[in-house]
Enzyme design. Structure first.
Site, PDB file in Angstrom:
ATOM      1  N   ARG A 222       0.792  -1.203  -0.105  1.00  0.00           N
ATOM      2  CA  ARG A 222       0.069   0.028  -0.150  1.00  0.00           C
ATOM      3  C   ARG A 222       0.929   1.221  -0.042  1.00  0.00           C
ATOM      4  O   ARG A 222       1.702   1.494   0.929  1.00  0.00           O
ATOM      5  CB  ARG A 222      -0.767  -0.168   1.337  1.00  0.00           C
TER       6      ARG A 222
ATOM      7  N   SER B 237     -12.946  -3.780  -0.380  1.00  0.00           N
ATOM      8  CA  SER B 237     -13.236  -3.097   1.226  1.00  0.00           C
ATOM      9  C   SER B 237     -14.784  -3.124   0.926  1.00  0.00           C
ATOM     10  O   SER B 237     -15.377  -2.414   0.258  1.00  0.00           O
ATOM     11  CB  SER B 237     -12.470  -1.795   1.392  1.00  0.00           C
TER      12      SER B 237
ATOM     13  N   LYS C 259      -5.972   5.274   8.828  1.00  0.00           N
ATOM     14  CA  LYS C 259      -6.905   6.150   7.698  1.00  0.00           C
ATOM     15  C   LYS C 259      -8.049   6.801   8.582  1.00  0.00           C
ATOM     16  O   LYS C 259      -8.449   6.385   9.734  1.00  0.00           O
ATOM     17  CB  LYS C 259      -7.471   5.098   6.760  1.00  0.00           C
TER      18      LYS C 259
END
Length: 537
Positions: A43, A112, A141
């Site tokens: 990521r 997700s 996040k």
């Protein structure tokens, strides 16, 4: 070629921004693989394309040494350039059907999801797995405007996936102390719709010892999968090690043994309890032979944790939430028993929200409450709370309630009342000692929690004296915590019976003083003679 077989058990999502000072990304990645990471997602939110490809290429070289597949977050071009096993996309990234056209039929695609409708759509569009979250608040996040799912919300999405073949991992605020609760609480009663793994970022990446961090998480997930695929007691990690004799005589003898351990070892019991009962709880602790310490400041409780034998968190007045968060995390980290008394949890929304927040940060070993409190945690409609009291007709089957909640919460459950019910999710015990004066003094339930903490500390010490060392990082606490809970309840209630029978006791006021006397004078022989214990399963 076909799709790569994926083990989703411990799914590491990288994030170089979370690395501790002085820690090399590639070194951290390799150590995490050595610790048991089974899948890696690269990521890179801020890297340009060339840098992303280089990071992914070098990461894949390391992962290939351990036969661990690599996925790429969002960037299909990077996946194609490096030749990874697949991609992971979010709800606002490339639509899944188009992503499938671009990556081909053999690539793994995960997406997700945070709602039931998103899960339905993921199944219809052919996702290989879904990342369910956020479970709890997370620093990796921005989820401020999103509803946290919690274990039950995860369970609702798992129900959608049941029988579809779509795999699942949970993500968001997951760490070792709350992992067991997540795995057990999100699982359906038939055990078929359970998580395939967990996705972790900061708990591994931000660690100075990622190998140990990954190993601890992997041990818990592996143990959960092992017991879910067998007839083994699903709470074996949180109760007695080895086989247990479940006769009443064995339990009462065990209580007598723990009474001796408390007197001999005088364990230090840290109690974060409500302001109404601090003095009574301390005196009850001293009376049975343990040593109380009442501290609430976050810095102080962190320093105390290595020295204590057990921690009691009673949030009756909820004045020290930050200290409770720190103390609970430290108790889990140091593998000390944690007794949670959610006083009047069902009475206000603030209490319910506080309990959710606390339980997202740490895993209790034992949960003690009256019918209203246990009913609120079990989401039962048979009882309710009015302040600290319970109202309603009572549970039609209290044994079944505590057994189910113990399995859901991965903790020993103690339901107090005229009869007390105690379960570790496998065995259910019923006790019938006590006296009606207990209902006429303040803090009788709180003192019971204090004594449970004393005997939990003793059970841990007893285990250590016989086994010398911890062998399994996944075991947050060693020692027979079912027996410890029974000992706290029975010792307190037998002492109450003896105190009430004294000729100098004229009512609740004289009873309170006599109760401390009789806790101090109580012997194992008196407990054996008077204990009223039944095994219900």
């Amino acid at each position: 070629m076909g799709k790569v077989e994926i083990d989703y058990s411990v799914y590491l999502v990288t994030g170089r921004e979370f690395l501790p000072a002085g820690k090399d990304y590639y070194e951290s990645l390799e150590e995490s693989l050595q610790g048991g990471v089974t899948l890696v997602q690269i990521r890179e939110k801020d890297a340009d394309t060339g840098e992303f490809i280089e990071v992914a290429r070098r990461s894949k070289e390391i992962c290939d040494k351990y036969n661990v597949p690599v996925l790429i977050n969002d960037r299909i071009d990077v996946h194609l350039a490096v030749g990874t096993a697949g991609i992971h996309i979010g709800q606002t990234d490339c639509p899944l059907p188009l992503a499938r056209q671009l990556v081909g039929p053999d690539a793994i695609i995960g997406i997700s999801v945070g709602t039931v409708s998103e899960a339905h759509k993921a199944v219809e569009e052919g996702a290989d797995y879904v990342g369910i979250g956020a479970v709890w608040p997370t620093g990796s996040k921005d989820v401020r405007n999103k509803k946290m799912l919690g274990p039950e919300g995860v369970g609702e999405i798992l129900d959608i996936l049941a029988g579809t073949g779509v795999k699942s991992v949970a993500i968001g605020g997951i760490h070792l102390p709350n992992l067991a609760q997540l795995l057990h609480s999100s699982t359906g009663p038939d055990s078929t719709n359970h998580l395939d793994g967990i996705a972790i970022i900061s708990d591994i990446v931000a660690s100075q010892t990622p190998k140990e961090a990954a190993r601890g998480l992997r041990d818990v997930v592996d143990s959960f999968k092992r017991v879910r695929s067998s007839a083994t007691d699903p709470l074996a990690l949180f109760s007695v090690q080895g086989k247990r004799e479940v006769s009443v005589e064995a339990f009462v003898n065990g209580v007598m043994g723990l009474m001796d351990v408390v007197k001999r070892e005088t364990p230090l019991v840290h109690q974060m309890t409500n302001n109404v009962v601090i003095n009574d709880s301390a005196n009850a602790t001293l009376a049975v032979g343990a040593s109380p310490i009442m501290s609430t400041h976050p810095r102080d409780v962190a320093d105390l944790s290595p020295a204590i034998g057990a921690l009691l968190i009673n949030f009756g007045t909820i004045s020290d939430k930050e200290g409770m968060l720190v103390a609970g995390r430290q108790a889990n980290f140091n593998r000390k028993p944690l007794v949670f008394d959610p006083v009047a949890i069902g009475a206000t929304s603030y209490r319910r929200e506080t309990a959710v927040d606390l339980l997202a940060h740490w895993q209790p070993t034992i949960i003690k409450g009256n019918a209203g409190e246990i009913g609120a945690m079990a989401k039962s409609t048979e009882v309710a709370s009015r302040g600290v009291d319970s109202v309603g007709s009572g549970f039609s089957n209290p044994g079944a309630v505590v057994k189910a909640l113990a399995r859901k919460r991965a903790a020993v459950i103690v339901l107090t009342g005229e009869q007390d019910y105690i379960s570790d999710g496998s065995v259910v015990l019923k006790t019938s000692n006590g006296h009606h004066y207990l209902g006429s003094i303040t803090g009788s339930g709180c003192m019971t929690g204090s004594l449970i903490g004393c005997f939990a500390a003793a059970a841990r010490l007893d285990y250590l004296s016989k086994n010398k060392a911890f062998e399994n990082l996944s075991q947050l606490v060693q020692g027979d915590m079912l027996l410890a809970a029974l000992a706290g309840v029975v010792v307190f209630n037998v002492a109450a019976e003896v105190a009430a029978e004294r000729p100098d006791v004229k009512g609740p006021g004289t009873f309170r003083a006599a109760l401390i006397d009789e806790l101090y004078n109580l012997t194992p022989e008196i407990v054996k003679k008077r204990a009223k214990v039944e095994t219900l399963s």
